[in-house]
Scaffold this motif. Structure first.
Motif, PDB file in Angstrom:
ATOM      1  N   PHE A 161      48.028  35.113  20.156  1.00 46.36           N
ATOM      2  CA  PHE A 161      47.024  36.167  20.258  1.00 46.36           C
ATOM      3  C   PHE A 161      45.768  35.569  19.658  1.00 46.36           C
ATOM      4  N   MET A 162      44.725  35.497  20.470  1.00 44.04           N
ATOM      5  CA  MET A 162      43.538  34.751  20.058  1.00 44.04           C
ATOM      6  C   MET A 162      42.260  35.435  20.520  1.00 44.04           C
ATOM      7  N   LYS A 163      41.158  34.919  20.020  1.00 49.33           N
ATOM      8  CA  LYS A 163      39.845  35.362  20.483  1.00 49.33           C
ATOM      9  C   LYS A 163      39.418  34.393  21.572  1.00 49.33           C
ATOM     10  N   GLY A 164      39.350  34.906  22.791  1.00 43.72           N
ATOM     11  CA  GLY A 164      39.036  34.074  23.936  1.00 43.72           C
ATOM     12  C   GLY A 164      40.299  33.665  24.654  1.00 43.72           C
TER      13      GLY A 164
ATOM     14  N   ASN B  21      44.001  37.460  24.982  1.00 42.82           N
ATOM     15  CA  ASN B  21      42.649  37.566  24.441  1.00 42.82           C
ATOM     16  C   ASN B  21      42.457  38.943  23.817  1.00 42.82           C
ATOM     17  N   VAL B  22      42.423  38.998  22.501  1.00 43.26           N
ATOM     18  CA  VAL B  22      42.275  40.282  21.812  1.00 43.26           C
ATOM     19  C   VAL B  22      40.858  40.838  21.933  1.00 43.26           C
ATOM     20  N   LEU B  23      39.905  40.011  22.347  1.00 33.55           N
ATOM     21  CA  LEU B  23      38.535  40.501  22.511  1.00 33.55           C
ATOM     22  C   LEU B  23      38.393  41.387  23.747  1.00 33.55           C
ATOM     23  N   GLN B  24      39.325  41.269  24.684  1.00 37.43           N
ATOM     24  CA  GLN B  24      39.284  42.092  25.897  1.00 37.43           C
ATOM     25  C   GLN B  24      39.992  43.426  25.724  1.00 37.43           C
ATOM     26  N   ASP B  25      40.749  43.577  24.642  1.00 39.39           N
ATOM     27  CA  ASP B  25      41.545  44.783  24.457  1.00 39.39           C
ATOM     28  C   ASP B  25      41.607  45.135  22.971  1.00 39.39           C
ATOM     29  N   ASP B  26      40.748  46.049  22.551  1.00 36.67           N
ATOM     30  CA  ASP B  26      40.686  46.402  21.127  1.00 36.67           C
ATOM     31  C   ASP B  26      41.986  47.034  20.636  1.00 36.67           C
ATOM     32  N   SER B  27      42.701  47.722  21.532  1.00 38.36           N
ATOM     33  CA  SER B  27      43.972  48.313  21.107  1.00 38.36           C
ATOM     34  C   SER B  27      44.998  47.213  20.809  1.00 38.36           C
TER      35      SER B  27
END
Length: 144
Positions: free
Chosen positions: A41-44, A72-78
């Motif tokens: 689980f990453m940013k990007g 990409n956790v930046l695409q899904d805040d939940s």
């Protein structure tokens, strides 16, 4: 004034409720965590990490030749909030091997440097590309 106070209370309650519902359920996260032997689980995304820590994890896994699923956790805040609660770990990236939380960037780098990552991957049935590189020269010497 009373109406203003009640409005503020309702807003506060509404914020708490919306936060609760904006976290991806543990069952969904569990499916993601178990979708592959190695999950990040990453940013990007691996091709374009959006932070230095995520980039470092991608580089370490690349050196070991590991195939993994990345989210990409930046695409899904939940998902971003849900994975933090799921692992009880406050930062991203997060790495899972065989469904078990291993750690974030610092831990992965430390495991890489100590050789523990090779062992952890081996437990999951994954042979590190670094191990292959180190074994072949030795094998050549033995054969001669």
């Amino acid at each position: 004034m009373e109406l203003l106070r009640k409005s503020k209370e309702l807003i506060k309650i509404g914020s708490s409720i919306s936060r609760f519902y904006s976290i991806k359920p543990a069952e969904e996260i569990s499916k993601l965590v178990n979708s592959n032997k190695v999950v990040v689980f990453m940013k990007g995304v691996p091709e374009q990490p959006q932070c230095g820590f995520s980039n470092a994890v991608v580089q370490v896994l690349r050196m070991h030749g590991v195939n993994y699923d990345a989210y990409n956790v930046l695409q899904d805040d939940s998902l971003r909030q849900g994975i933090k609660e799921y692992s009880n770990w406050p930062t991203i990236p997060q790495v899972y091997i065989n469904g078990e939380f291993v750690g974030g960037c610092d831990i992965i780098i430390q495991m890489h440097q100590s050789g523990d990552l090779i062992e952890e991957l081996k437990k999951a049935g994954i042979e590190s590309a670094l191990l292959e590189k180190h074994e072949h020269p030795t094998d050549e010497k033995i054969k001669k």
